[in-house]
Design a protein around this motif. Structure first.
Motif, PDB file in Angstrom:
ATOM      1  N   LEU A   1       0.799  -1.137  -0.196  1.00 53.80           N
ATOM      2  CA  LEU A   1      -0.040  -0.050  -0.157  1.00 53.80           C
ATOM      3  C   LEU A   1       0.872   1.354  -0.146  1.00 53.80           C
ATOM      4  O   LEU A   1       0.551   2.382  -0.632  1.00 53.80           O
ATOM      5  CB  LEU A   1      -0.917  -0.137   1.213  1.00 53.80           C
ATOM      6  CG  LEU A   1      -2.018  -1.166   1.159  1.00 53.80           C
ATOM      7  CD1 LEU A   1      -2.684  -1.192   2.570  1.00 53.80           C
ATOM      8  CD2 LEU A   1      -2.975  -0.651   0.015  1.00 53.80           C
ATOM      9  N   LYS A   2       2.106   1.173   0.577  1.00 52.54           N
ATOM     10  CA  LYS A   2       2.921   2.393   0.616  1.00 52.54           C
ATOM     11  C   LYS A   2       3.655   2.603  -0.788  1.00 52.54           C
ATOM     12  O   LYS A   2       3.468   3.742  -1.148  1.00 52.54           O
ATOM     13  CB  LYS A   2       3.978   2.132   1.642  1.00 52.54           C
ATOM     14  CG  LYS A   2       5.067   3.266   1.695  1.00 52.54           C
ATOM     15  CD  LYS A   2       6.056   2.880   2.963  1.00 52.54           C
ATOM     16  CE  LYS A   2       7.246   3.529   2.870  1.00 52.54           C
ATOM     17  NZ  LYS A   2       8.488   3.082   3.657  1.00 52.54           N
ATOM     18  N   PHE A   3       4.033   1.542  -1.091  1.00 53.54           N
ATOM     19  CA  PHE A   3       4.949   1.785  -2.387  1.00 53.54           C
ATOM     20  C   PHE A   3       3.916   1.843  -3.617  1.00 53.54           C
ATOM     21  O   PHE A   3       4.291   2.190  -4.779  1.00 53.54           O
ATOM     22  CB  PHE A   3       5.736   0.529  -2.662  1.00 53.54           C
ATOM     23  CG  PHE A   3       7.016   0.903  -1.641  1.00 53.54           C
ATOM     24  CD1 PHE A   3       8.004   2.011  -2.230  1.00 53.54           C
ATOM     25  CD2 PHE A   3       7.297   0.375  -0.462  1.00 53.54           C
ATOM     26  CE1 PHE A   3       8.932   2.350  -1.448  1.00 53.54           C
ATOM     27  CE2 PHE A   3       8.564   0.555   0.358  1.00 53.54           C
ATOM     28  CZ  PHE A   3       9.250   1.691  -0.030  1.00 53.54           C
ATOM     29  N   MET A   4       2.769   1.391  -3.546  1.00 53.48           N
ATOM     30  CA  MET A   4       1.758   1.421  -4.901  1.00 53.48           C
ATOM     31  C   MET A   4       1.569   3.078  -5.327  1.00 53.48           C
ATOM     32  O   MET A   4       1.283   3.330  -6.335  1.00 53.48           O
ATOM     33  CB  MET A   4       0.624   0.818  -4.823  1.00 53.48           C
ATOM     34  CG  MET A   4      -0.546   1.041  -3.930  1.00 53.48           C
ATOM     35  SD  MET A   4      -1.634  -0.131  -4.120  1.00 53.48           S
ATOM     36  CE  MET A   4      -3.206   0.794  -3.819  1.00 53.48           C
ATOM     37  N   THR A   5       1.786   3.812  -4.012  1.00 53.54           N
ATOM     38  CA  THR A   5       1.584   5.446  -4.549  1.00 53.54           C
ATOM     39  C   THR A   5       2.784   6.072  -4.640  1.00 53.54           C
ATOM     40  O   THR A   5       3.024   7.226  -4.670  1.00 53.54           O
ATOM     41  CB  THR A   5       0.878   5.981  -3.080  1.00 53.54           C
ATOM     42  OG1 THR A   5       1.751   5.812  -2.261  1.00 53.54           O
ATOM     43  CG2 THR A   5      -0.350   5.239  -2.969  1.00 53.54           C
ATOM     44  N   TYR A   6       3.990   5.280  -4.593  1.00 52.40           N
ATOM     45  CA  TYR A   6       5.419   5.873  -4.454  1.00 52.40           C
ATOM     46  C   TYR A   6       5.667   6.272  -5.882  1.00 52.40           C
ATOM     47  O   TYR A   6       5.954   5.780  -7.062  1.00 52.40           O
ATOM     48  CB  TYR A   6       6.294   4.819  -4.397  1.00 52.40           C
ATOM     49  CG  TYR A   6       7.785   4.920  -4.676  1.00 52.40           C
ATOM     50  CD1 TYR A   6       8.382   5.894  -3.624  1.00 52.40           C
ATOM     51  CD2 TYR A   6       8.529   4.569  -5.754  1.00 52.40           C
ATOM     52  CE1 TYR A   6       9.811   6.079  -3.941  1.00 52.40           C
ATOM     53  CE2 TYR A   6       9.760   4.826  -5.803  1.00 52.40           C
ATOM     54  CZ  TYR A   6      10.548   5.875  -4.999  1.00 52.40           C
ATOM     55  OH  TYR A   6      12.088   6.123  -5.098  1.00 52.40           O
ATOM     56  N   ASP A   7       5.725   7.644  -6.002  1.00 52.28           N
ATOM     57  CA  ASP A   7       5.878   8.496  -7.431  1.00 52.28           C
ATOM     58  C   ASP A   7       6.704   9.607  -7.021  1.00 52.28           C
ATOM     59  O   ASP A   7       6.033  11.010  -7.075  1.00 52.28           O
ATOM     60  CB  ASP A   7       4.469   8.756  -8.073  1.00 52.28           C
ATOM     61  CG  ASP A   7       4.706   8.941  -9.599  1.00 52.28           C
ATOM     62  OD1 ASP A   7       6.037   9.063 -10.153  1.00 52.28           O
ATOM     63  OD2 ASP A   7       3.582   8.988 -10.333  1.00 52.28           O
ATOM     64  N   PRO A   8       7.662   9.806  -6.782  1.00 49.52           N
ATOM     65  CA  PRO A   8       8.706  10.994  -6.194  1.00 49.52           C
ATOM     66  C   PRO A   8       8.586  12.035  -7.250  1.00 49.52           C
ATOM     67  O   PRO A   8       8.677  13.293  -6.741  1.00 49.52           O
ATOM     68  CB  PRO A   8       9.976  10.449  -5.803  1.00 49.52           C
ATOM     69  CG  PRO A   8      10.312   9.009  -6.789  1.00 49.52           C
ATOM     70  CD  PRO A   8       8.736   8.674  -6.944  1.00 49.52           C
TER      71      PRO A   8
ATOM     72  N   ASN B   1       3.356  15.263  -9.192  1.00 53.65           N
ATOM     73  CA  ASN B   1       2.832  15.691  -7.993  1.00 53.65           C
ATOM     74  C   ASN B   1       1.372  15.808  -8.621  1.00 53.65           C
ATOM     75  O   ASN B   1       0.869  16.344  -9.691  1.00 53.65           O
ATOM     76  CB  ASN B   1       3.058  17.412  -7.728  1.00 53.65           C
ATOM     77  CG  ASN B   1       2.079  17.891  -6.731  1.00 53.65           C
ATOM     78  OD1 ASN B   1       1.531  17.221  -6.042  1.00 53.65           O
ATOM     79  ND2 ASN B   1       2.182  19.103  -6.670  1.00 53.65           N
ATOM     80  N   TYR B   2       0.490  14.948  -7.942  1.00 60.93           N
ATOM     81  CA  TYR B   2      -0.991  14.645  -8.317  1.00 60.93           C
ATOM     82  C   TYR B   2      -1.675  15.668  -7.513  1.00 60.93           C
ATOM     83  O   TYR B   2      -2.175  15.588  -6.520  1.00 60.93           O
ATOM     84  CB  TYR B   2      -1.510  13.443  -7.769  1.00 60.93           C
ATOM     85  CG  TYR B   2      -0.896  12.220  -8.661  1.00 60.93           C
ATOM     86  CD1 TYR B   2      -1.494  11.703  -9.894  1.00 60.93           C
ATOM     87  CD2 TYR B   2       0.196  11.406  -8.126  1.00 60.93           C
ATOM     88  CE1 TYR B   2      -1.166  10.520 -10.365  1.00 60.93           C
ATOM     89  CE2 TYR B   2       0.677  10.330  -8.832  1.00 60.93           C
ATOM     90  CZ  TYR B   2      -0.101  10.038  -9.884  1.00 60.93           C
ATOM     91  OH  TYR B   2       0.627   8.829 -10.620  1.00 60.93           O
TER      92      TYR B   2
END
Length: 1209
Positions: free
Chosen positions: A320-327, A330-331
């Motif tokens: 769950l943490k890394f599926m949003t990992y997009d450094p 910026n959404y």
């Protein structure tokens, strides 16, 4: 070239020549291969290849030697084409020459591999791969294979050590992977040295070398010994524990993921130590390393579900943490503010590409963590509810993912969640049954709450430029419509623009339009018409345009959708069509469909769907079609005469005939009837069934336009169709006759000589029951009422009862036919009430007369019962006396018939007979059993309301008889109590429970008394079958006792065993409570069952077959332990001198085991188990076992080929 042609003619002389000629011919070819002309060399090599491919060719030792050395020489030929042909000749040679020659080939090829000429190396490595692919797997050639493999392997190990030349290393690793993949079992003695030469390659400076070494290790793992596997895993763990450079960590984790995928459950025992290491590595700032970590987690979850249980929450949190990992992106929470989004739509997309960062690998991390979640959802149905709270919100939030490949994986994971929800819910089918108040599964309820969120996240993306995204959206929405039909109703306005966009967008591919149409079709099926009516003018034009499309698949899909849209325009089942006016839309739909209906040069699927679609149009809108209607009907008549379209047209005419719009078919009726009559002679069963249904509809709805003469050709075809060999066809034929008797009675004038004898014969068939019997009852009543033929009440009665009076017929009369005839007699009585009293008194005389044959008296009793069931006997004292007298008859048959009759009469008039039955039960202990049967019939057949007045007296009476010494009587009392409890469960169930000394029904599984335990298992099995929801929550408590009962206990072995019973319970649980079971623990008990005695083994084979399809991953984990007992059964020899029955039992057991084997072979990736592939080889090389295998597969050995997942070819 003339030489070459001559030479061809020359070689053809030798096609059938004996050995000496072959030798001569071959030496001729060999000579030409030394020619200076490359064309000659090419032709000769080509001819040699053709010779070698013949099965019949035999070479003597000298030729063998010459051919091999010549081909090896040609590998170094100056001409590339000659080299390639020479390599191709090696394959057929392997099986044609003796071992020493194969070894020479291999030696030369291996040493060429180390040559410094690159071209020679390439061609030789091709040669080695060719040889490896040809080495025999069968037991006969295994020594050759092992010999050759040893040679190759020892040389490859040398080649792998050549650090200075990477290309040699890579070729060597490649060949090794090939060899291990195909022949790992033959290399067992080398596994150790291979492992020690492969491990150092993992630290090579070249990434390609590491990757290929990992592949080779992957192929080594499935068949290596547990000790070696542990050595490999320990090595990886030791290395991972050190502080390594990131690139090495990557390699080791990648290797770990590969061996976990290939070696399956073996990693399980090391997970305790491994998981913390992998978890720790996810915090290293390196995207590829993280990707490999999640791939490892995914492999663990799929291969070792049980051992992963304690680690699931850790892994879930990481995913769950890394599926949003997009450094790098910026959404900016754009979706908070819906309106602003639309304005910038075009601009937003462009700017993405402009600043895209090619080095950004974070998407790989997101993708692998989402795939890991999908694996979790797929393997752990038991955690479904928690997924809705833990994973669902996270996945929904990722619908906005910017990388389309990752977004496709998000959609796929979410679709898996929906599918798992559907598998668990009892709901099947698209159309939600209204009024059927079924308890909703909790997971479905949670999903319903999420529907608005899902639609909000998806409906914008339906207009996305990316085709992949739109397909993903449609697939999620399709799954959603299947899982919760009707849930999208209020969101339809939001979805329509997206559907229309994909149908009209010119740049859209055809698959995209097909996907959009098929989603629209599912949506139309699963939601009510009024949801779509307001949007008709937007929806219809794009669908009609698709009907006109040139690609047949789009046309065909569009016709399906149109068919549903026609139903939406004017639903026939509603009293008012909701005030919607279909008129403005009819013209365009009609003309497009008509164009497709008229065309004869189109795809068959389009033809069929055009017929069906137009059929719906006529059925729903014929009053708007005017003169066009006749045109359409005449086309239907043409299509009815065409063999390819006739079945579809038959079904369509059936549909039109029954339309409430009362469509006039007189223009095509006479001709249609004769064509339909001819279809009844055809062999195609579906056509027969369709035609009977169509004729029934025509006779029912179009009777006024049918002349009796027109039905004669149909009637003449019916007699052969009424036959016990096909009850369904018989039933439909008799229903058609009933309709004729009601609608066109005069057509049945000649029936007594044609079809009636067949129907009477059917009444006496032991197979008659259910629908076919009901059809006969209707027919007899309709026949008497129609008064057409001379077949009145008394003739029919005589024909029905005659056989029971004649002595020669009796031997052929089956028990079942007594009951069927009694039902027929009662049906006739109920339709001719004036005749009933006379008939009843003749039955009473029959029962009293001792001179009548027993069969006639039994029938008379049953007839009295059936007539009484309709309440027309009243409380006749005479009848009661006759029954009591029959109870004391010396004949068992008469006693049983009397008890059945008494029960039936009591159903007809409770107040007259029930008190009489209860009084007799108390006062006549000798007849108790018979009277209880009567009582059971009453309780089963009467409504709760009519019984409630008598409830207390029945209940008290039954409990007085609980302690009866007769087991049969006790069981009857129990059945009566159970059925009675259902009359008023709220009040009676607690009373029943009080009688159990332990309070709880399932606690009886632990009772001291084996008889109590046995009955408790019967009850548990019944609950698992019929009301699984009752026991799902109790499984953790109950299963240990159930499993305990599956063990063989010496103290309980007696003639009546309770063994098979527990296994039956286990089998039932598989079907109804899969998610509550720990499958691996379940498999432990399956393993024991495989070694048990006959009945239990039979059941266990069934369980295994079922498990292989339900949870393949768990079965793969245990495959090695499961193979042995299966092998033992399949190879068991029959003891000589067995009686036929014993022999058949033994053979059935082998077949059953083979079915389980076939199911296991169909499991993907099963070929990685060495014991399973060895067993598969064994089956293939043994004719007897192969024939059993083919017979359980359905005859053609399907499944022994690669298609079934295991390559046994």
């Amino acid at each position: 070239h003339t030489m070459a042609t001559l030479h061809r003619g020359f070689s053809s002389l030798f096609l059938t020549a004996p050995t000496t000629n072959v030798t001569y011919h071959i030496s001729n070819l060999l000579e030409k291969m030394t020619s200076a002309d490359k064309d000659f060399r090419f032709m000769a090599t080509n001819d040699l290849m053709l010779e070698l491919q013949k099965d019949s060719i035999k070479l003597d030792e000298d030729s063998e030697r010459k051919v091999v050395s010549m081909l090896l020489r040609l590998l170094e030929d100056k001409n590339g084409e000659v080299q390639n042909l020479a390599v191709k000749c090696l394959a057929p040679l392997v099986s044609k020459v003796k071992e020493p020659q194969v070894e020479i080939m291999v030696d030369t090829l291996c040493s060429n591999m180390l040559s410094d000429k690159e071209q020679l190396r390439d061609i030789s490595s091709m040669g080695l791969k060719t040889v490896i692919a040809e080495l025999p797997l069968s037991t006969t050639g295994v020594s050759l294979t092992i010999g050759v493999c040893k040679k190759i392997t020892s040389q490859l190990i040398v080649a792998m050590g050549k650090q200075e030349d990477v290309s040699i290393q890579l070729e060597a690793l490649d060949i090794l992977s090939d060899m291990l993949g195909r022949l790992s079992g033959a290399l067992v003695s080398f596994h150790g040295s291979l492992l020690s030469s492969l491990l150092p390659q993992l630290t090579s400076s070249r990434m390609a070398v590491r990757k290929r070494s990992i592949l080779a290790l992957g192929h080594l793992v499935p068949s290596c010994s547990p000790a070696l596997f542990s050595q490999l895993t320990e090595h990886l763990m030791t290395e991972l524990a050190k502080a390594l450079p990131t690139s090495l960590s990557r390699t080791y984790i990648q290797c770990l993921a590969t061996i976990s995928r290939q070696g399956g459950h073996r990693v399980g025992e090391h997970l305790e130590k491994l998981i913390p290491m992998v978890v720790k590595l996810t915090s290293v700032e390196d995207d590829e390393l993280r990707e490999y970590c999640f791939q490892a987690f995914e492999a663990f979850i799929r291969r070792c579900p049980k051992e992963m249980s304690p680690h699931i929450s850790t892994v879930t949190q990481l995913c769950l943490k890394f599926m949003t990992y997009d450094p790098n992106y910026n959404y900016d929470n754009a979706e908070e503010d819906d309106d602003s989004m639309d304005i910038e739509d075009g601009f937003g997309e462009e700017s993405d590409d402009e600043y895209s960062d090619d080095d950004d690998m974070s998407w790989k991390v997101r993708r692998s963590s989402i795939k890991c979640l999908e694996a979790l959802i797929h393997t752990r149905r038991d955690m479904l509810l928690s997924f809705y709270s833990s994973l669902c919100p996270g996945l929904l939030a990722r619908f906005k993912e910017r990388e389309e490949n990752v977004r496709a994986d998000v959609f796929s994971a979410f679709s898996t969640l929906l599918r798992q929800t559907r598998v668990g819910s009892s709901h099947v089918g698209l159309i939600s049954e209204h009024g059927a108040a079924r308890e909703e599964e909790p997971s479905v309820a949670m999903l319903k709450k999420q529907v608005p969120v899902i639609v909000k996240a998806l409906h914008k993306q339906l207009k996305d430029k990316s085709v992949k995204s739109r397909q993903g959206c449609f697939s999620v929405l399709t799954e959603l419509a299947h899982t919760v039909p009707g849930a999208l109703e209020e969101h339809i306005p939001a979805l329509i623009p997206g559907i229309v966009f994909s149908l009209t967008d010119k740049s859209t591919s055809s698959t995209m339009r097909i996907d959009a149409l098929s989603f629209f079709h599912v949506l139309l099926l699963s939601h009510p018409p009024q949801a779509f009516q307001p949007h008709m003018q937007v929806l219809l034009p794009p669908v009609v345009a698709c009907i006109e499309d040139s690609f047949y698949k789009i046309t065909s899909e569009a016709l399906l959708v149109t068919q549903q849209l026609v139903k939406v325009m004017r639903p026939l089942d509603q009293t008012t069509a909701g005030g919607f006016n279909p008129k403005p839309f009819i013209k365009e739909v009609f003309s497009s469909t008509l164009k497709r209906l008229k065309a004869t040069d189109i795809d068959q699927e389009v033809k069929e769907r055009a017929i069906t679609c137009m059929g719906h149009m006529v059925c729903h809108l014929s009053d708007h079609l005017g003169a066009e209607l006749k045109v359409v009907l005449s086309i239907f008549l043409e299509r009815l005469k065409n063999e390819i379209t006739r079945l579809t047209t038959v079904r369509t005419i059936t549909l039109i005939t029954a339309s409430p719009l009362k469509i006039d078919l007189s223009s095509i009726l006479p001709e249609s009837l004769s064509v339909l009559g001819s279809f009844l002679r055809k062999n195609q069963r579906a056509l027969k069934l369709g035609t009977l249904a169509c004729l029934t509809a025509l006779v029912t709805h179009q009777a006024s336009s049918i002349k009796p003469a027109a039905l004669e050709p149909v009637l003449s075809e019916l007699p052969p169709l009424v036959d016990e060999s096909d009850m369904h066809v018989s039933q439909l034929s008799i229903t058609l006759l009933t309709c004729m008797a009601k609608a066109c009675p005069s057509s049945l004038a000649k029936i007594s000589s044609s079809v009636l004898p067949g129907i009477l014969k059917l009444v006496h068939s032991p197979l008659l029951q259910g629908g076919a019997l009901a059809a006969i009852l209707d027919f007899l009543q309709a026949l008497v009422l129609s008064k057409t033929s001379n077949l009145g009440y008394s003739q029919l009665l005589k024909s029905l009862m005659g056989p029971f009076h004649s002595t020669q017929c009796l031997a052929d009369i089956h028990r079942q036919s007594y009951h069927s005839v009694a039902r027929c007699v009662a049906a006739l009585c109920s339709i001719c009430p004036k005749e009933t009293p006379g008939t009843v008194s003749s039955f009473i005389q029959e029962v009293k007369s001792h001179s009548s044959p027993e069969s006639a008296r039994v029938l008379a009793l049953l007839c009295l019962g059936e007539v009484g069931r309709s309440g027309s006997l009243g409380g006749s004292k005479e009848v009661q006396a006759v029954i009591l007298e029959a109870f004391s008859s010396s004949s068992e048959e008469i006693k049983t018939a009397a008890s059945s009759a008494l029960g039936s009469m009591a159903v007809g008039s409770l107040n007259d007979y029930l008190p009489f039955i209860l009084k007799e039960i108390s006062s006549q202990p000798k007849r108790q059993y018979l009277l209880l049967h009567s009582l059971k019939e009453v309780i089963s057949a009467c409504s709760a309301s009519s019984l409630s007045a008598h409830l207390e007296s029945i209940w008290a009476l039954l409990f007085q008889n609980c302690q009866c010494p007769e087991e049969g009587t006790r069981n009857l009392v129990a059945e009566c109590l159970g059925k009675l409890t259902l009359v008023n469960p709220d009040q009676l169930l607690p009373r029943l429970k009080q009688q159990l000394k332990g309070g709880d029904f399932l606690s009886t599984l632990q009772d001291q008394d084996i008889n109590v335990r046995r009955v408790a298992l019967v009850m548990f099995n019944s609950a698992a079958h019929n009301k699984p929801s009752l026991i799902r929550g109790l499984l953790p408590k109950v299963l240990p006792h159930l499993y305990q009962e599956t063990q063989i206990r010496k103290d309980l072995i007696r003639e009546v065993e309770m063994g098979p019973f527990k296994h039956t319970c286990m089998y039932t649980l598989l079907d109804s409570c899969l998610e509550g079971l720990d499958v691996l623990q379940f498999l432990d008990h399956v393993e024991d069952g495989l070694k048990d005695h006959y009945d239990i083994r039979m059941l266990t084979f069934l369980m295994l077959t079922r498990l292989a399809s339900l949870c393949p991953a768990a079965v793969l984990q245990r495959i090695d332990q499961l193979v042995e007992p299966l092998k033992a059964t399949c190879t068991a020899k029959v003891k000589s001198g067995l009686v036929k029955q014993e022999y058949e039992k033994h053979e059935e057991l082998r077949r059953s085991a083979m079915r389980a084997v076939a199911a296991l072979l169909a499991v993907p990736e099963v070929e990685r188990s060495p014991s399973m592939s060895e067993f598969a080889n064994m089956i293939r090389s043994n004719a007897d076992m192969t024939s059993i295998y083919q017979s359980v597969q359905g005859g053609d050995g399907a499944g022994l080929g690669p298609a079934e997942g295991m390559d046994l070819s």
